[in-house]
Design a protein around this motif. Structure first.
Motif, short mmCIF file in Angstrom:
data_model
loop_
_atom_site.label_atom_id
_atom_site.label_comp_id
_atom_site.label_asym_id
_atom_site.label_seq_id
_atom_site.Cartn_x
_atom_site.Cartn_y
_atom_site.Cartn_z
N GLY A 1 -21.21 44.71 -5.28
CA GLY A 1 -22.57 44.42 -4.84
C GLY A 1 -22.77 42.96 -4.50
O GLY A 1 -21.87 42.13 -4.63
N SER B 1 -21.60 43.83 1.07
CA SER B 1 -22.00 44.13 -0.31
C SER B 1 -23.48 44.52 -0.42
O SER B 1 -23.85 45.28 -1.31
CB SER B 1 -21.73 42.92 -1.20
OG SER B 1 -22.40 41.80 -0.66
N GLU C 1 -23.26 44.86 -12.04
CA GLU C 1 -22.12 44.94 -11.13
C GLU C 1 -20.81 44.65 -11.86
O GLU C 1 -19.79 45.30 -11.62
CB GLU C 1 -22.29 43.95 -9.98
CG GLU C 1 -23.26 44.47 -8.93
CD GLU C 1 -23.67 43.38 -7.96
OE1 GLU C 1 -22.97 42.36 -7.87
OE2 GLU C 1 -24.71 43.56 -7.29
N SER D 1 -25.71 47.26 -3.07
CA SER D 1 -26.79 46.84 -3.97
C SER D 1 -28.09 47.54 -3.63
O SER D 1 -28.87 47.90 -4.51
CB SER D 1 -27.00 45.33 -3.88
OG SER D 1 -25.89 44.67 -4.41
N GLY E 1 -24.93 40.94 -6.02
CA GLY E 1 -25.34 40.14 -7.19
C GLY E 1 -24.35 39.08 -7.59
O GLY E 1 -24.72 37.95 -7.89
N THR F 1 -31.29 43.33 -4.35
CA THR F 1 -30.33 42.29 -4.03
C THR F 1 -29.27 42.17 -5.12
O THR F 1 -28.50 41.23 -5.15
CB THR F 1 -31.02 40.94 -3.80
OG1 THR F 1 -31.98 40.76 -4.83
CG2 THR F 1 -31.69 40.88 -2.45
N GLY F 2 -29.26 43.15 -6.01
CA GLY F 2 -28.15 43.23 -6.95
C GLY F 2 -28.36 42.54 -8.27
O GLY F 2 -29.22 41.68 -8.42
N SER F 3 -27.57 42.98 -9.24
CA SER F 3 -27.62 42.38 -10.56
C SER F 3 -26.21 42.06 -10.97
O SER F 3 -25.33 42.93 -10.95
CB SER F 3 -28.24 43.37 -11.56
OG SER F 3 -27.69 43.17 -12.84
#
Lengths: 338, 309
Positions: B260, B93, B253, B97, B262, B247-249
């Motif tokens: 991702g 993932s 997502e 991200s 997150g 590092t994603g949200s």
């Protein structure tokens, strides 16, 4: 006012009735309020006064560098080589800045860009105004640095400002200011931020170079000792106005305005300070916001008269280009009229 | 400089060890465990599961075992997802991200810096007011409002872009645009405001007055003299911001159906999935520590007064 200017260049620069105001929330600050003076070729003119009297604003106005807003040049003319600087469009103004009139500022520590090499800053100055290659500009910059006495200029030019001492930085500023052979050099308290031992060196350098390059100099200072050593003529400013204008010798021998008298008395002297007390002018300079139409010096003046509290004095010519704005010298007729 | 870089890189190791240790123990302090369910499991089953995941051993032994695995690059099995281990979930993932984050932060840098500079140069004009109004919107409107609004306008009304999906699932590259713009909003706003104030500060400085007195054009003054100095605060903001965004949200997502990283931050905590929690924390802190290191290096490149020995 007559907008046409006579085509005589005997004066390099003529400042006529300059008024620079700052529009603040507290009111209108009349930092410079109707001053006039002129500068001949090769002349060194001193402008003295206490902090906040408008001497720096006067000279920033000549370069049109007043931060606006809040500053605004509201009236007057600044005639340089027959044209009014205040009426010039931006692109022609740039042609004068740094090229024909250049400035050296008070604090050499902050006046050079800390992020750029000296070489970049000097080459750029020359190449704005002269159509020469980078290589030629670099050679010229090194030559200028040698002229102001930077040792090992060929190497030091690639340094950053923080690698120079204060005095050396001011030398670099001077070299930069004179690199386009400016006709007028405005030095705004060039030694205030420097060590006393360095001050004399820098002033000597300005004096030497201005003679050599035939540059006129406006020297702004609060140090009357500096003026005595360097300037042919002096303007004394107080609260945004010129209160006295004279040849330097005359000013020291016969100060006419009580303020000038006080200033000269306040210079500490080794031969007179034995009983320990230094002379000082009592009180504070006035707040220049909404100044009433009186003599601004009257609260601190030891020769104050009734009329001083009500009306600004006329400018009186004492002969030998010695002018003073003080009621003490006003004609009886003017006194009667007032 | 090389010495400094090596020393800083070595310094990252103890920092990470401390972070791993702290998060290892902190997650275990939280009440509840990975296998707690509504209906209590029979004692025997529970003991079997705990034995399988070594949860029956003393904490110190568990810690030693975990550290040994981590040092070999194995983040352990997930306590909740049975199909794969933590490494698999994270490294499947994280690239998604990262792609989204890099695009988003690029958008916010380009638009943030340019509108911040415009606002500063044209201070107190409509340009200034417009870009600062946009910045206030970016800061105060949450992602879960911006996202559906963009979806409604650009996907449903105009039909230009897909509402959701992700290109690795075969939904086409256009799926990146809406989530990237959404994600860019908050950082755009902060960067624009930072740029504006720092540019204004720089423009008031003595050396800019010198540049003016030299007869330079305002445009070259801004790009040659003011740019470098006013970028310093933005650079220091960008380090952590970059680490955060790649590092994603979890919101973006969820709204845009992006596979991702997150969501693991949130789900692993709800599930008390000890290894997955510590795993994502490790990934995030590695990126953050590296970003901070890069910021310091960039600082010294921008400002000659900063030298590292």
């Amino acid at each position: 006012m007559n907008k046409k200017t006579p085509k005589s260049y005997e004066n390099m620069l003529e400042v006529k009735n300059l008024k620079t105001y700052f529009l603040t929330d507290a009111g209108i600050v009349k930092a410079v309020d109707g001053i006039s003076f002129s500068l001949r070729q090769g002349e060194t003119l001193g402008i003295v006064g206490e902090s906040g009297c408008g001497k720096s604003v006067t000279n920033l106005s000549i370069m049109r560098l007043i931060p606006s807003p809040p500053g605004k040049i509201v009236d007057g003319q600044i005639i340089f080589e027959g044209t009014d600087i205040l009426a010039l469009p931006e692109n022609e103004l740039r042609n004068i800045r740094g090229n024909k009139i250049s400035m050296v500022f008070q604090d050499p520590m902050t006046s050079l860009n800390p992020f750029l090499r000296i070489s970049t800053q000097m080459i750029e100055t020359i190449r704005i105004h002269q159509d020469i290659s980078k290589k030629e500009a670099l050679a010229k910059s090194i030559e200028m640095l040698k002229l102001v006495g930077i040792p090992a200029a060929e190497e030091r030019i690639f340094n950053y400002p923080h690698q120079f001492s204060g005095g050396m930085r001011q030398r670099v500023m001077i070299a930069m200011a004179l690199s386009c052979e400016a006709k007028i050099l405005i030095a705004d308290e060039p030694t205030t931020a420097l060590d006393v031992t360095i001050q004399a060196q820098i002033l000597e350098l300005i004096q030497k170079l201005s003679k050599k390059l035939n540059t006129s100099v406006i020297l702004i200072t609060h140090d009357l000792g500096v003026v005595a050593g360097m300037c042919e003529n002096v303007c004394v400013m107080y609260a945004g106005k010129i209160v006295e204008k004279a040849k330097t010798d005359d000013l020291y021998k016969q100060p006419a305005h009580p303020y000038t008298f006080g200033l000269i008395q306040s210079v500490p002297r080794l031969d007179k300070a034995k009983d320990g007390k230094l002379f000082s002018i009592e009180g504070q300079p006035p707040n220049v916001i909404d100044l009433p139409p009186c003599c601004p010096f009257h609260p601190r003046c030891h020769k104050v008269m009734d009329i001083c509290r009500n009306q600004y004095p006329p400018t009186v010519d004492l002969g030998n280009s010695h002018e003073v704005s003080c009621w003490l010298y006003a004609e009886h007729k003017e006194l009667a009229d007032a | 400089m090389t010495k400094y870089i090596i020393r800083r890189l070595l310094g990252i190791i103890p920092t990470l060890l401390i972070i791993i240790t702290l998060s290892f123990f902190i997650v275990r302090v939280a009440p509840g465990g990975p296998f707690d369910t509504e209906k209590k499991l029979p004692e025997v089953v529970m003991r079997n599961i705990e034995a399988k995941y070594h949860l029956d051993e003393p904490l110190v032994v568990q810690y030693g075992r975990y550290m040994f695995d981590v040092l070999r690059g194995d983040l352990g099995p997930s306590f909740r997802y049975k199909d794969h281990d933590v490494n698999f979930y994270i490294f499947q993932s994280l690239p998604n991200s990262m792609i989204l984050g890099v695009i988003a932060i690029s958008i916010s840098i380009i638009f943030g810096i340019s509108s911040g500079m415009l606002a500063a140069v044209k201070q107190n004009t409509w340009v200034d007011y417009l870009s600062m109004a946009l910045a206030v919107v970016g800061i105060s409107v949450p992602l879960f409002v911006i996202a559906p609004v963009l979806q409604y306008v650009f996907a449903m009304q105009l039909g230009w872009l897909p509402t959701s999906g992700w290109f690795t699932n075969g939904d086409g590259w256009q799926t990146i645009l809406l989530p990237a713009v959404t994600l860019a909003f908050a950082d755009f706003a902060t960067i624009a405001r930072l740029t504006r104030s720092s540019m204004l500060d720089t423009l008031r400085s003595d050396y800019i007055r010198t540049a003016k007195a030299k007869g330079m054009r305002s445009s070259s003054i801004i790009f040659k003299h003011a740019m470098k100095g006013s970028m310093l605060p933005i650079v220091s903001y960008l380090g952590p911001a970059f680490a955060g965004i790649i590092t994603g949200s979890v919101v973006v997502e969820q709204v845009f159906r992006i596979p991702g990283l997150g969501k693991f931050f949130v789900q692993s905590s709800f599930n008390r999935d000890y290894t997955l929690i510590v795993g994502v924390v490790i990934v995030y802190s590695v990126i953050l520590v590296i970003m901070n290191f890069i910021v310091d290096v960039v600082y010294s490149l921008l400002d000659p007064r900063i030298t590292y020995k």
